[in-house]
Design a protein around this motif. Structure first.
Motif, short mmCIF file in Angstrom:
data_model
loop_
_atom_site.label_atom_id
_atom_site.label_comp_id
_atom_site.label_asym_id
_atom_site.label_seq_id
_atom_site.Cartn_x
_atom_site.Cartn_y
_atom_site.Cartn_z
N HIS A 1 6.38 -2.09 -14.05
CA HIS A 1 7.84 -2.26 -13.95
C HIS A 1 8.37 -1.69 -12.64
CE1 HIS A 1 8.89 -4.17 -17.63
NE2 HIS A 1 8.28 -3.26 -18.38
N TRP A 2 7.84 -0.55 -12.27
CA TRP A 2 8.29 0.10 -11.04
C TRP A 2 7.96 -0.79 -9.83
CZ3 TRP A 2 6.13 2.15 -6.53
CH2 TRP A 2 6.96 3.02 -5.81
N LEU A 3 6.75 -1.34 -9.82
CA LEU A 3 6.37 -2.21 -8.69
C LEU A 3 7.20 -3.49 -8.65
CD1 LEU A 3 2.47 -1.89 -8.69
CD2 LEU A 3 4.01 -1.24 -6.83
N ILE A 4 7.48 -4.03 -9.81
CA ILE A 4 8.27 -5.27 -9.84
C ILE A 4 9.73 -4.99 -9.41
CG2 ILE A 4 9.14 -7.14 -11.36
CD1 ILE A 4 6.10 -7.23 -10.67
N ALA A 5 10.23 -3.80 -9.79
CA ALA A 5 11.59 -3.43 -9.34
C ALA A 5 11.59 -3.25 -7.83
CB ALA A 5 12.03 -2.15 -10.04
N PHE B 1 0.84 -1.21 0.00
CA PHE B 1 0.00 0.00 0.00
C PHE B 1 0.87 1.27 0.00
CE2 PHE B 1 -3.41 -2.71 2.15
CZ PHE B 1 -4.01 -3.00 0.93
N LEU B 2 2.00 1.21 0.72
CA LEU B 2 2.90 2.38 0.72
C LEU B 2 3.42 2.65 -0.69
CD1 LEU B 2 5.06 1.89 3.95
CD2 LEU B 2 3.53 3.81 3.45
N LEU B 3 3.74 1.57 -1.40
CA LEU B 3 4.23 1.73 -2.78
C LEU B 3 3.14 2.32 -3.68
CD1 LEU B 3 6.20 -1.63 -3.03
CD2 LEU B 3 7.22 0.64 -3.07
N LEU B 4 1.91 1.79 -3.55
CA LEU B 4 0.81 2.29 -4.39
C LEU B 4 0.51 3.75 -4.09
CD1 LEU B 4 -1.94 -0.49 -4.48
CD2 LEU B 4 -0.12 -0.03 -6.10
#
Ligand SMILES: C[S@@+](CC[C@H](N)C(=O)[O-])C[C@H]1O[C@@H](n2cnc3c(N)ncnc32)[C@H](O)[C@@H]1O
Length: 293
Positions: free
Chosen positions: A61-65, A33-36
């Protein structure tokens, strides 16, 4: 990659599956959730309403990284590039310690003891790292002239950026506090010396979480097991020379060395030595005053 065709709920599931050995399921959801929130500006509620949607390729891509960094135990603050401290969003990278809640308590103690007087204090923060203590003090005590010292030029770059972002005028000093007599002139006198120095002994490393050990700067964390009070000894000597009479010394401490640091300060002639606990009930802060001379 298969995740491109999957709804965002499936990406969350990849996080839960792939981070299970490092974090429990609830911690993983919080990280997700912090990433989103950071990337998309989504709240948890947004996620619940939209979790069957597909994200665009760059966001995936950003989330997978980010997932791959989390798998290497990289702290979320270093992935996002910032941490929160006393309501301020501060830049962090692996050359600075991530500011901790205990340190907010140290700053609050100082502010509580000095804010009402509203005096033009001279303050020095020794081992400033991200600049969190110095910047928070300058903002809470705007009349103060604040100096911040660190041995690490990389840390000082981050601290300067944070001071600029927060419009906090701070004088930064690149120096080794273990050699302080070279860096300071006779005439410099402070009302407050504050420090959260390196205080974890190498012997205590075994009990530490991988994301601290592998990613936070060892220069900021560790002291030799044979000399756990090295920094307190040197900073107390600095304070004896450079505090004004009745000036205040504040330390954050290793919970296991509260009495030892108090004894050290007593031997050096400090007065009104008070050991304070943090919100977890651990000995964490010391306040002492220099005598009248
Ligand atoms: C525990 S961190 C505290 C950082 C920040 N003040 C905080 O509370 O988050 C200790 C800091 O002391 C600095 N440091 C380590 N050895 C030093 C030395 N000999 N002289 C000056 N600073 C030093 C490190 O670079 C690090 O930034």
């Amino acid at each position: 990659m298969f995740v491109h065709m999957q709804p965002i709920a499936a990406i969350e599931q990849s996080f839960v599956d792939e981070l299970a050995s490092l974090y429990d399921a609830e911690e993983i959801r919080q990280l997700f959730f912090l990433l989103l929130e950071d990337r998309l500006g989504w709240s948890k509620r947004d996620y619940l309403l939209r979790k069957q949607e597909h994200l665009d390729e760059q966001d995936i891509h950003w989330l997978i990284a980010a997932l791959s960094s989390l798998k290497k135990a990289k702290p979320i603050q270093y992935i996002l590039g910032h941490a929160w401290f006393m309501g301020m969003k501060l830049a962090v990278n692996e050359s600075v310690l991530i500011p901790r809640p205990e340190t907010e308590e140290l700053v609050q103690l100082i502010v509580n003891q000095h804010q009402a007087a509203n005096k033009p204090l001279h303050i020095i923060d020794i081992g400033t790292g991200s600049g969190c203590i110095a910047i928070a003090l300058k903002k809470a005590l705007p009349q103060a002239t604040v100096y911040a010292l660190d041995i690490s030029p990389e840390a000082l770059r981050v601290a300067r950026q944070n001071a600029n972002d927060q419009s906090a005028a701070i004088a930064f000093i690149n120096a080794d506090i273990l050699e302080w007599d070279f860096a300071f002139q006779e005439t410099q006198a402070f009302d407050i010396v504050v420090s959260n120095p390196p205080y974890i002994t190498e012997a205590e490393q075994s009990g530490m979480h991988l994301n601290v050990l592998s990613h936070e700067p060892h220069l900021a964390l560790f002291v030799e097991t044979s000399a756990p009070l090295l920094f307190y000894e040197h900073i107390a000597a600095f304070a004896l020379k450079h505090l004004r009479p009745k000036g205040d010394l504040y330390f954050e401490i290793n919970r296991n060395y509260g009495q030892a640091v108090c004894d050290l300060l007593r031997k050096k002639g400090f007065q009104h030595i008070a050991l304070h606990r943090d919100m977890q009930g651990a000995d964490r802060m010391i306040h002492a005053t220099k005598d009248n001379n």
